[in-house]
Design an enzyme around this catalytic site. Structure first.
Site, PDB file in Angstrom:
ATOM      1  N   GLU A   3      13.273   2.364  13.576  1.00 43.44           N
ATOM      2  CA  GLU A   3      12.332   3.394  13.107  1.00 43.44           C
ATOM      3  C   GLU A   3      11.146   3.441  14.051  1.00 43.44           C
ATOM      4  O   GLU A   3      11.099   2.719  15.048  1.00 43.44           O
ATOM      5  CB  GLU A   3      11.882   3.087  11.673  1.00 43.44           C
ATOM      6  CG  GLU A   3      11.100   1.789  11.530  1.00 43.44           C
ATOM      7  CD  GLU A   3      10.587   1.520  10.121  1.00 43.44           C
ATOM      8  OE1 GLU A   3      10.486   2.468   9.317  1.00 43.44           O
ATOM      9  OE2 GLU A   3      10.263   0.350   9.847  1.00 43.44           O
ATOM     10  N   HIS A  35      -1.608 -21.094   0.819  1.00 42.81           N
ATOM     11  CA  HIS A  35      -0.542 -20.114   1.006  1.00 42.81           C
ATOM     12  C   HIS A  35       0.175 -19.741  -0.296  1.00 42.81           C
ATOM     13  O   HIS A  35       0.478 -18.581  -0.533  1.00 42.81           O
ATOM     14  CB  HIS A  35       0.476 -20.627   2.034  1.00 42.81           C
ATOM     15  CG  HIS A  35      -0.019 -20.554   3.443  1.00 42.81           C
ATOM     16  ND1 HIS A  35      -1.132 -21.242   3.873  1.00 42.81           N
ATOM     17  CD2 HIS A  35       0.430 -19.860   4.509  1.00 42.81           C
ATOM     18  CE1 HIS A  35      -1.342 -20.978   5.156  1.00 42.81           C
ATOM     19  NE2 HIS A  35      -0.405 -20.130   5.565  1.00 42.81           N
ATOM     20  N   ARG A  76       7.854   3.921  -5.124  1.00 46.87           N
ATOM     21  CA  ARG A  76       7.987   2.992  -3.988  1.00 46.87           C
ATOM     22  C   ARG A  76       6.913   1.902  -4.053  1.00 46.87           C
ATOM     23  O   ARG A  76       7.162   0.743  -3.708  1.00 46.87           O
ATOM     24  CB  ARG A  76       7.907   3.758  -2.665  1.00 46.87           C
ATOM     25  CG  ARG A  76       8.178   2.862  -1.457  1.00 46.87           C
ATOM     26  CD  ARG A  76       8.250   3.618  -0.158  1.00 46.87           C
ATOM     27  NE  ARG A  76       6.984   4.233   0.194  1.00 46.87           N
ATOM     28  CZ  ARG A  76       6.794   5.010   1.251  1.00 46.87           C
ATOM     29  NH1 ARG A  76       7.799   5.278   2.059  1.00 46.87           N
ATOM     30  NH2 ARG A  76       5.606   5.538   1.500  1.00 46.87           N
ATOM     31  N   ARG A  78      -8.384 -20.436  -0.546  1.00 48.22           N
ATOM     32  CA  ARG A  78      -7.297 -20.178   0.410  1.00 48.22           C
ATOM     33  C   ARG A  78      -6.203 -21.245   0.419  1.00 48.22           C
ATOM     34  O   ARG A  78      -6.429 -22.392   0.804  1.00 48.22           O
ATOM     35  CB  ARG A  78      -7.876 -20.018   1.820  1.00 48.22           C
ATOM     36  CG  ARG A  78      -6.828 -19.541   2.819  1.00 48.22           C
ATOM     37  CD  ARG A  78      -7.400 -19.378   4.216  1.00 48.22           C
ATOM     38  NE  ARG A  78      -6.376 -18.896   5.128  1.00 48.22           N
ATOM     39  CZ  ARG A  78      -5.420 -19.670   5.649  1.00 48.22           C
ATOM     40  NH1 ARG A  78      -5.390 -20.959   5.373  1.00 48.22           N
ATOM     41  NH2 ARG A  78      -4.496 -19.159   6.443  1.00 48.22           N
ATOM     42  N   LEU A  86      11.411   1.119   6.645  1.00 50.62           N
ATOM     43  CA  LEU A  86      10.779   1.594   5.422  1.00 50.62           C
ATOM     44  C   LEU A  86      11.483   2.907   5.044  1.00 50.62           C
ATOM     45  O   LEU A  86      11.631   3.789   5.897  1.00 50.62           O
ATOM     46  CB  LEU A  86       9.288   1.862   5.656  1.00 50.62           C
ATOM     47  CG  LEU A  86       8.573   2.337   4.395  1.00 50.62           C
ATOM     48  CD1 LEU A  86       8.318   1.159   3.454  1.00 50.62           C
ATOM     49  CD2 LEU A  86       7.265   3.035   4.730  1.00 50.62           C
ATOM     50  N   TYR A 123       0.819  -1.211   0.000  1.00 48.84           N
ATOM     51  CA  TYR A 123       0.000   0.000   0.000  1.00 48.84           C
ATOM     52  C   TYR A 123       0.854   1.262   0.000  1.00 48.84           C
ATOM     53  O   TYR A 123       2.080   1.193   0.152  1.00 48.84           O
ATOM     54  CB  TYR A 123      -0.931  -0.008   1.221  1.00 48.84           C
ATOM     55  CG  TYR A 123      -0.252   0.342   2.529  1.00 48.84           C
ATOM     56  CD1 TYR A 123       0.622  -0.542   3.155  1.00 48.84           C
ATOM     57  CD2 TYR A 123      -0.459   1.582   3.139  1.00 48.84           C
ATOM     58  CE1 TYR A 123       1.254  -0.206   4.339  1.00 48.84           C
ATOM     59  CE2 TYR A 123       0.172   1.925   4.336  1.00 48.84           C
ATOM     60  CZ  TYR A 123       1.029   1.018   4.930  1.00 48.84           C
ATOM     61  OH  TYR A 123       1.659   1.359   6.095  1.00 48.84           O
ATOM     62  N   LYS A 183       6.462  -1.964   1.852  1.00 46.15           N
ATOM     63  CA  LYS A 183       5.296  -1.338   2.502  1.00 46.15           C
ATOM     64  C   LYS A 183       4.131  -2.323   2.425  1.00 46.15           C
ATOM     65  O   LYS A 183       3.187  -2.170   1.635  1.00 46.15           O
ATOM     66  CB  LYS A 183       4.979   0.012   1.851  1.00 46.15           C
ATOM     67  CG  LYS A 183       4.185   0.931   2.779  1.00 46.15           C
ATOM     68  CD  LYS A 183       4.311   2.380   2.367  1.00 46.15           C
ATOM     69  CE  LYS A 183       3.309   3.291   3.054  1.00 46.15           C
ATOM     70  NZ  LYS A 183       3.466   3.422   4.502  1.00 46.15           N
TER      71      LYS A 183
HETATM   72  N1  PLP Z   1       8.173   3.733   8.678  1.00 45.79           N
HETATM   73  C1  PLP Z   1       7.020   3.054   8.765  1.00 45.79           C
HETATM   74  C2  PLP Z   1       7.003   1.721   9.432  1.00 45.79           C
HETATM   75  C3  PLP Z   1       5.831   3.601   8.231  1.00 45.79           C
HETATM   76  O1  PLP Z   1       4.683   2.910   8.316  1.00 45.79           O
HETATM   77  C4  PLP Z   1       5.874   4.882   7.634  1.00 45.79           C
HETATM   78  C5  PLP Z   1       4.669   5.495   7.076  1.00 45.79           C
HETATM   79  O2  PLP Z   1       3.584   5.007   7.189  1.00 45.79           O
HETATM   80  C6  PLP Z   1       7.094   5.559   7.584  1.00 45.79           C
HETATM   81  C7  PLP Z   1       8.224   4.956   8.104  1.00 45.79           C
HETATM   82  C8  PLP Z   1       7.189   6.931   6.956  1.00 45.79           C
HETATM   83  O3  PLP Z   1       7.058   6.845   5.558  1.00 45.79           O
HETATM   84  P1  PLP Z   1       6.528   8.066   4.692  1.00 45.79           P
HETATM   85  O4  PLP Z   1       7.398   9.235   5.016  1.00 45.79           O
HETATM   86  O5  PLP Z   1       6.692   7.608   3.292  1.00 45.79           O
HETATM   87  O6  PLP Z   1       5.103   8.302   5.081  1.00 45.79           O
END
Ligand code: PLP
Length: 277
Positions: free
Chosen positions: A175, A99, A49, A97, A199, A30, A143
């Site tokens: 993070e 996997h 991305r 369903r 991310l 997403y 993501k």
């Molecule tokens: N890290 C994680 C785990 C996130 O879910 C997000 C955003 O949802 C970010 C970092 C920040 O990403 P962005 O700046 O692209 O929103």
């Protein structure tokens, strides 16, 4: 209106099968894209991305990416969205369903808009964060729809009266539960490198560029819990949180509980970028 595959339908009309793999396995990816003044902010970077995440899980857009770009812009127009977000996801689609990847399923794309305002109050006063051991998988660079680890961490932070959870793998800070983490120490900006442990936030990359323009040296290198707790300034970034100061982490007060000087400069630069025509 919402976007379902290549069509605009009302939210009530948008139906997804109970065996959709996004629903059953979190088998999809997403994006959340910010809309300021009717314009999609950093759209190209988000779509890039999005594609990267799709490639990582062997998913293909069922139509041209130009069509998706047009569809997202049209959705914003149809919903008269001025300030808010677009949420978009793609799943592997519906199949009996099992996997393993099914044969011949069509991916399901869905997107909707939501009005939100900028978190002005928190941007001015800062937030508190709670430390949580990073118990997620090792592909945090995708993501993915699988956000259970992030959900549990955020709830733990909320239960402690904090607004964000900051993950650490042992001594190493990674993070936030939905943000990237930055610290300022000795006049330098540090953030975890864009590898599989985080991310690579679109806001993260934007802020790194702004820091370079401001003459603030940037080091993309992981830092320790102790370096975090004794930093001169700490902030987190995301599409909805922008450059959000962190003024307290667990029991430690950061920057005397105020928004730090560099954080403020980066906030100003960010605000200029999003308000420029
Ligand atoms: N890290 C994680 C785990 C996130 O879910 C997000 C955003 O949802 C970010 C970092 C920040 O990403 P962005 O700046 O692209 O929103």
């Amino acid at each position: 209106m919402i976007l379902l595959n290549n069509q605009f339908v009302s939210r009530d009309e948008g139906k997804v099968d109970i065996e959709d793999r996004g629903y059953q396995f979190g088998d999809g990816v997403y994006e959340v894209i910010r809309v300021y003044n009717g314009k999609l902010f950093s759209l190209a970077e988000h779509l890039e991305r999005f594609k990267r995440s799709m490639v990582a899980i062997s998913l293909k857009l069922p139509y041209a990416s130009e069509t998706l770009t047009d569809n997202l812009k049209t959705l914003v127009e149809k919903n008269n969205l001025r300030n808010g977000i677009i949420y978009i996801q793609i799943t592997r689609g519906a199949a009996s369903r099992n996997h393993g990847f099914p044969n011949n399923t069509t991916p399901v794309i869905s997107a909707y808009t939501k009005e939100i305002s900028r978190p002005i109050e928190a941007l001015n006063s800062g937030i508190s964060a709670h430390l949580v051991e990073d118990f997620r998988w090792l592909r945090c660079d995708i993501k993915s729809l699988n956000l259970l680890g992030n959900v549990l961490a955020k709830q733990e932070a909320l239960d402690h009266g904090c607004q964000e959870a900051i993950f650490h793998r042992g001594e190493r800070v990674t993070e936030g539960s939905s943000t990237n983490v930055f610290i300022i120490r000795a006049g330098k900006l540090l953030t975890h490198p864009a590898d599989n442990f985080i991310l690579n936030g679109i806001t993260r990359r934007y802020v790194i560029e702004l820091a370079c323009q401001l003459g603030l040296p940037v080091i993309e290198k992981s830092f320790t819990l102790n370096e975090l707790l004794t930093a001169d300034e700490v902030f987190v970034t995301s599409t909805t949180q922008e450059v959000m100061p962190v003024v307290k982490i667990n029991q430690s007060t950061i920057a005397e509980g105020r928004v730090g000087k560099w954080t403020q400069l980066l906030q100003n630069a960010f605000e200029s970028a999003i308000t420029s025509p």
